[in-house]
Write an enzyme that holds these catalytic residues in place. Structure first.
Site, PDB file in Angstrom:
ATOM      1  N   TYR A 153       0.839  -1.199   0.000  1.00 30.82           N
ATOM      2  CA  TYR A 153       0.000   0.000   0.000  1.00 30.82           C
ATOM      3  C   TYR A 153       0.878   1.255   0.000  1.00 30.82           C
ATOM      4  O   TYR A 153       0.681   2.161  -0.816  1.00 30.82           O
ATOM      5  CB  TYR A 153      -0.942  -0.004   1.210  1.00 30.82           C
ATOM      6  CG  TYR A 153      -1.880   1.181   1.229  1.00 30.82           C
ATOM      7  CD1 TYR A 153      -2.845   1.349   0.241  1.00 30.82           C
ATOM      8  CD2 TYR A 153      -1.781   2.151   2.222  1.00 30.82           C
ATOM      9  CE1 TYR A 153      -3.694   2.444   0.244  1.00 30.82           C
ATOM     10  CE2 TYR A 153      -2.636   3.249   2.237  1.00 30.82           C
ATOM     11  CZ  TYR A 153      -3.585   3.401   1.247  1.00 30.82           C
ATOM     12  OH  TYR A 153      -4.418   4.491   1.243  1.00 30.82           O
TER      13      TYR A 153
HETATM   14  N1  LIG Z   1      -9.705   6.737   4.285  1.00 28.52           N
HETATM   15  C1  LIG Z   1      -8.472   7.123   4.512  1.00 28.52           C
HETATM   16  O1  LIG Z   1      -8.038   7.276   5.674  1.00 28.52           O
HETATM   17  C2  LIG Z   1      -7.565   7.416   3.337  1.00 28.52           C
HETATM   18  C3  LIG Z   1      -6.384   8.119   3.618  1.00 28.52           C
HETATM   19  C4  LIG Z   1      -5.512   8.418   2.580  1.00 28.52           C
HETATM   20  C5  LIG Z   1      -5.828   8.016   1.304  1.00 28.52           C
HETATM   21  N2  LIG Z   1      -6.975   7.331   1.062  1.00 28.52           N
HETATM   22  C6  LIG Z   1      -7.240   6.922  -0.322  1.00 28.52           C
HETATM   23  O2  LIG Z   1      -8.488   7.448  -0.689  1.00 28.52           O
HETATM   24  C7  LIG Z   1      -9.055   6.657  -1.716  1.00 28.52           C
HETATM   25  C8  LIG Z   1     -10.538   6.502  -1.451  1.00 28.52           C
HETATM   26  O3  LIG Z   1     -10.704   5.796  -0.250  1.00 28.52           O
HETATM   27  P1  LIG Z   1     -11.870   6.098   0.796  1.00 28.52           P
HETATM   28  O4  LIG Z   1     -11.224   6.473   2.054  1.00 28.52           O
HETATM   29  O5  LIG Z   1     -12.891   6.985   0.208  1.00 28.52           O
HETATM   30  O6  LIG Z   1     -12.399   4.605   0.990  1.00 28.52           O
HETATM   31  P2  LIG Z   1     -13.775   3.864   0.645  1.00 28.52           P
HETATM   32  O7  LIG Z   1     -14.923   4.564   1.277  1.00 28.52           O
HETATM   33  O8  LIG Z   1     -13.536   2.433   0.995  1.00 28.52           O
HETATM   34  O9  LIG Z   1     -13.899   4.006  -0.941  1.00 28.52           O
HETATM   35  C9  LIG Z   1     -13.113   3.252  -1.815  1.00 28.52           C
HETATM   36  C10 LIG Z   1     -13.709   3.330  -3.202  1.00 28.52           C
HETATM   37  O10 LIG Z   1     -12.887   2.557  -4.092  1.00 28.52           O
HETATM   38  C11 LIG Z   1     -13.717   1.699  -4.851  1.00 28.52           C
HETATM   39  N3  LIG Z   1     -13.033   0.455  -5.168  1.00 28.52           N
HETATM   40  C12 LIG Z   1     -12.368  -0.373  -4.325  1.00 28.52           C
HETATM   41  N4  LIG Z   1     -11.942  -1.461  -4.990  1.00 28.52           N
HETATM   42  C13 LIG Z   1     -12.350  -1.312  -6.273  1.00 28.52           C
HETATM   43  C14 LIG Z   1     -12.236  -2.124  -7.436  1.00 28.52           C
HETATM   44  N5  LIG Z   1     -11.635  -3.342  -7.419  1.00 28.52           N
HETATM   45  N6  LIG Z   1     -12.759  -1.674  -8.593  1.00 28.52           N
HETATM   46  C15 LIG Z   1     -13.392  -0.482  -8.626  1.00 28.52           C
HETATM   47  N7  LIG Z   1     -13.550   0.324  -7.563  1.00 28.52           N
HETATM   48  C16 LIG Z   1     -13.040  -0.095  -6.400  1.00 28.52           C
HETATM   49  C17 LIG Z   1     -14.938   1.420  -3.964  1.00 28.52           C
HETATM   50  O11 LIG Z   1     -16.059   1.140  -4.767  1.00 28.52           O
HETATM   51  P3  LIG Z   1     -16.792  -0.295  -4.882  1.00 28.52           P
HETATM   52  O12 LIG Z   1     -16.585  -1.032  -3.590  1.00 28.52           O
HETATM   53  O13 LIG Z   1     -18.216   0.049  -5.178  1.00 28.52           O
HETATM   54  O14 LIG Z   1     -16.125  -0.956  -6.042  1.00 28.52           O
HETATM   55  C18 LIG Z   1     -15.118   2.768  -3.266  1.00 28.52           C
HETATM   56  O15 LIG Z   1     -15.928   3.616  -4.032  1.00 28.52           O
HETATM   57  C19 LIG Z   1      -8.278   5.333  -1.712  1.00 28.52           C
HETATM   58  O16 LIG Z   1      -7.592   5.195  -2.910  1.00 28.52           O
HETATM   59  C20 LIG Z   1      -7.326   5.434  -0.544  1.00 28.52           C
HETATM   60  O17 LIG Z   1      -6.068   4.887  -0.862  1.00 28.52           O
HETATM   61  C21 LIG Z   1      -7.851   7.022   2.046  1.00 28.52           C
END
Ligand SMILES: NC(=O)c1ccc[n+]([C@@H]2O[C@H](COP(=O)([O-])OP(=O)(O)OC[C@H]3O[C@@H](n4cnc5c(N)ncnc54)[C@H](OP(=O)(O)O)[C@@H]3O)[C@@H](O)[C@H]2O)c1
Length: 257
Positions: A153
């Site tokens: 990651y």
């Molecule tokens: N939350 C944190 O603390 C955090 C911090 C830093 C960076 N981020 C980054 O922010 C981004 C968004 O994360 P989030 O926090 O909003 O998490 P989240 O609520 O879990 O959202 C993740 C999104 O990615 C999609 N996704 C996951 N696997 C997928 C696949 N195989 N194909 C297509 N879509 C997929 C999911 O959609 P479906 O399940 O409908 O496919 C969902 O819409 C991520 O890339 C993460 O690395 C998050």
């Protein structure tokens, strides 16, 4: 004609917040993710803009190809590569399928979608690409005692930083801008999906992450870190990167002799 944005991972968290904000700003949208019910729900809730829903699994080559074809064909003004999974685990225990999924979603998909979108954006004289990474991109030098095991990651996020910085420089003068967005801990479904309960940890709202991204473009940033108050800290990292890069020579360094 309205501006048009494609947002991956628009079914929850940061991606959903991007889609909400861009719809409120009058963008037409292509929203993607695997959960079709949520995509349909988003479209139904936003009748004032054109919303196209495309279900695609970015852990597969087919899913990446489908969205890359759209990125090449549609006159996108904005691409948000946001979909992501974390799969925190010591590398030797990380199942190969999960490692592959992570690399497809966080590295393969942003690379191929950006590649597909950028030519058209250059021809049209403008566009914005957001690659959602995270502050963990900068956590590599940390001691093992303070870090959960998450080498793939962390590596995927660092890749997005280097990709975005290098591509942004490559696109200088074209009107196309690339941003790598580096939030800290954000309230979303991200951690609970992998069985982690971070509800007691202070977390940023996804909407604030989006605000930072849009403002970051106005500020001319390439690396946007919504939770870092002192922007000079990041500038210092990049100055140090360049100093180390420039400090090399073809001579074997004396400490290795
Ligand atoms: N939350 C944190 O603390 C955090 C911090 C830093 C960076 N981020 C980054 O922010 C981004 C968004 O994360 P989030 O926090 O909003 O998490 P989240 O609520 O879990 O959202 C993740 C999104 O990615 C999609 N996704 C996951 N696997 C997928 C696949 N195989 N194909 C297509 N879509 C997929 C999911 O959609 P479906 O399940 O409908 O496919 C969902 O819409 C991520 O890339 C993460 O690395 C998050």
């Amino acid at each position: 004609m309205n501006q048009l944005a494609l947002v991956t991972g628009a079914t929850s968290g940061i991606g959903r917040a991007f889609a909400e904000r861009l719809a409120a700003d009058g963008y037409d949208l292509i929203v993607t993710g695997r959960r079709e019910d949520r995509l349909a729900e988003f479209a139904a809730a936003h009748p004032d803009v054109r919303v196209r829903t495309v279900a695609a699994d970015l852990s597969t080559d087919d899913g990446i190809d489908t969205l890359a074809a759209l990125c090449a064909a549609e006159p996108l003004t904005m691409l948000v590569n946001n979909a992501g999974v974390a799969h925190y685990m010591p590398l030797a225990q990380l199942p190969a399928a999960k490692a592959g999924e992570l690399v497809h979603v966080k590295v393969g998909a942003p690379t191929m979608l950006t590649r597909a979108a950028v030519g058209g954006m250059q021809e049209r004289g403008g566009g914005r690409i957001v690659n959602v990474a995270g502050m963990i991109a900068f956590s590599g030098p940390a001691d093992a005692s303070v870090l959960p095991r998450r080498a793939v990651y962390a590596g995927s996020l660092a890749y997005l930083v280097a990709l975005s910085q290098t591509l942004n420089a490559e696109l200088e003068g074209t009107g196309v801008r690339v941003q790598v967005l580096c939030p800290g801990v954000v309230a979303s479904e991200f951690h609970e999906r992998q069985g982690l309960d971070l509800s007691a940890v202070p977390r940023m709202a996804a909407a604030d992450v989006v605000t930072a991204s849009l403002r970051g473009f106005e500020l001319g940033e390439v690396v946007t870190a919504p939770g870092v108050e002192e922007a000079g800290l990041l500038d210092a990292v990049f100055r140090a990167d360049l100093a180390a890069f420039g400090g090399q020579s073809p001579e074997l360094a004396s400490r290795y002799r």
